[in-house]
Design an enzyme around this catalytic site. Structure first.
Site, PDB file in Angstrom:
ATOM      1  N   HIS A  51       2.188  73.884  -1.882  1.00  0.00           N
ATOM      2  CA  HIS A  51       2.962  74.486  -2.974  1.00  0.00           C
ATOM      3  C   HIS A  51       2.713  75.988  -2.973  1.00  0.00           C
ATOM      4  CE1 HIS A  51       5.162  74.596  -6.722  1.00  0.00           C
ATOM      5  NE2 HIS A  51       4.170  75.266  -7.291  1.00  0.00           N
ATOM      6  N   LYS A  82       6.389  80.168   0.302  1.00  0.00           N
ATOM      7  CA  LYS A  82       6.697  81.004  -0.861  1.00  0.00           C
ATOM      8  C   LYS A  82       6.247  82.445  -0.649  1.00  0.00           C
ATOM      9  CE  LYS A  82       6.517  77.302  -4.345  1.00  0.00           C
ATOM     10  NZ  LYS A  82       6.060  76.185  -3.502  1.00  0.00           N
ATOM     11  N   HIS A  96       9.484  81.804  -5.080  1.00  0.00           N
ATOM     12  CA  HIS A  96       9.435  80.489  -5.735  1.00  0.00           C
ATOM     13  C   HIS A  96      10.743  80.259  -6.477  1.00  0.00           C
ATOM     14  CE1 HIS A  96       8.282  76.976  -7.726  1.00  0.00           C
ATOM     15  NE2 HIS A  96       7.184  77.346  -8.355  1.00  0.00           N
TER      16      HIS A  96
END
Length: 422
Positions: free
Chosen positions: A309, A341, A346
């Site tokens: 993430h 990212k 994001h």
């Protein structure tokens, strides 16, 4: 016997270049697409950088009527869906529309369109009672996120199950996961699945400014997104869309489709802890990873790459590193981990689908995208985060994870389709 699900088409609209080819070029070269905001005057805001798409809908084949009707996020996902279907080789005469479905994820819906239209109907905020006569005729379509799935279904001729999934920043992963389950349970043979968000607007910047979630590195926009770096201080807001064509394996093989990867496993958990906070031990993400590996019938040591993430906030990167150690054990210190990212920002609900697209392309090319801007590793984040430059490696099993406000934690594993999981 469980029905197996594979990826046969990919469509992408992302910062730094539209389309799959440009998307992969940016990631594999480690270039960043973050810059100072140009969509509106960002001067009043704490964070004034974003990852914007240079998107001209008419150049992407949208008609004047479609442009007038659709919010920017809807436009992005329709263009991505058309690229995915075209790339998959699916022809209208080979598709059973009632066995073809759509699942689209989005965290914030038509934020851009609603923000713009409120400015119009309120005369830039001067009217207490707004004047509806000045609104775009299809304003209701902006109001209901279900319009995203509707537009994709119309564009692709899909008449099967149609769903919008909204689980914050895991929406893109969860939408694909839901689509996989629909094929596995025999409710569909083909699913057009992905996510979209176009949140770069004053209201969104104000929301994230309020909780200091976005980066204040306004003087260095290209270096502002710094996952796992000790100097990281928030994420860079982005926008984008990615759509996959998912098919039952046997069907894809019978028509000679190019298969990027198989969806080996998927799981989601919620920490039921805090709207924006994360427990430092990463327990819920670790549990999602373990459940995903179990469904894929893999051991932790089988994973060749982890797409993190990696948002670039202080707490997320610590939490996620702990989750990898908790779920993968000693293998966490050996497996390469990176965050795209760092390059494309994001894009909230869209990012999970963009990351799955990146994983499928990485497997096809046997190249691990890097974590850009990682110059000063955080001692608390002590794994192999593939800093600065891409790395060649054979990728047979890839794990991608997502974490979202509200406590959502999701994980998905992609495997090479020749692997026997029947």
């Amino acid at each position: 016997m469980r029905r197996r699900v594979v990826i046969t088409g990919i469509g992408v609209m992302a910062p730094g270049g539209t389309g799959v080819k440009n998307f992969w070029s940016l990631l594999s070269e480690g270039r960043t697409a973050t810059r100072g905001i140009t969509f509106f005057d960002p001067a009043p805001f704490r964070s004034r950088v974003a990852a914007e798409i240079d998107f001209h809908p008419e150049d992407q084949g949208l008609t004047p009527q479609e442009i007038r009707r659709m919010d920017r996020a809807a436009q992005l996902v329709v263009v991505a869906a058309r690229e995915a279907v075209a790339g998959s080789g699916l022809a209208p005469d080979t598709m059973d529309p009632h066995r073809t479905g759509v699942t689209i994820g989005s965290a914030v819906g038509a934020t851009t369109g609603l923000d713009q239209e409120y400015r119009v109907v309120s005369d830039d905020g001067r009217l207490e009672l707004v004047d509806h006569r000045y609104a775009v005729p299809h304003l209701y379509g902006h109001f209901v996120p279900s319009s995203f799935a509707t537009e994709v279904a119309w564009a692709t001729g899909a008449e099967g199950p149609s769903t919008v999934v909204s689980t914050g920043c895991t929406s893109g992963l969860d939408a694909i996961g839901h689509a996989v389950e629909l094929i596995r349970e025999n409710s569909a043979d083909v699913m057009i699945a992905g996510a979209t968000d176009a949140p770069i607007s004053p209201i969104t910047m104000a929301c994230f400014d309020a909780i200091k979630a976005t980066t204040p590195y306004n003087d260095e926009p290209g270096q502002a997104s710094r996952p796992f770096d000790r100097t990281r201080n928030g994420f860079v807001l982005g926008e984008g869309a990615a759509v996959l064509v998912l098919e039952e394996l046997g069907r894809a093989q019978r028509r000679g489709a190019h298969i990027y990867a198989e969806i080996g496993g998927y799981a989601s958990r919620c920490n039921a802890f805090h709207m924006t906070g994360l427990r430092p031990d990463g327990r819920e993400m670790a549990e999602a990873i373990r459940a995903t590996l179990e469904e894929a019938r893999l051991n932790a040591s089988d994973i060749d790459y982890v797409n993190a993430h990696g948002s670039g906030t202080k707490q997320n990167d610590r939490h996620e590193s702990a989750a990898f150690k908790r779920s993968l054990g000693e293998h966490a210190y050996r497996v390469p981990v990176s965050s795209i990212k760092s390059m494309i920002g994001h894009s909230l609900g869209a990012i999970g689908s963009l990351e799955i697209a990146a994983c499928a392309l990485a497997m096809a090319e046997n190249v691990i995208p890097p974590t850009a801007n990682l110059h000063n590793p955080d001692p608390e984040c002590d794994l192999d985060y593939v800093p600065i430059s891409a790395r060649e490696a054979r990728l047979d099993q890839v794990l991608s994870v997502g974490s979202g406000f509200g406590g959502f934690q999701s994980a998905m594993v992609l495997t090479r389709p020749e692997r026997n999981t029947a």
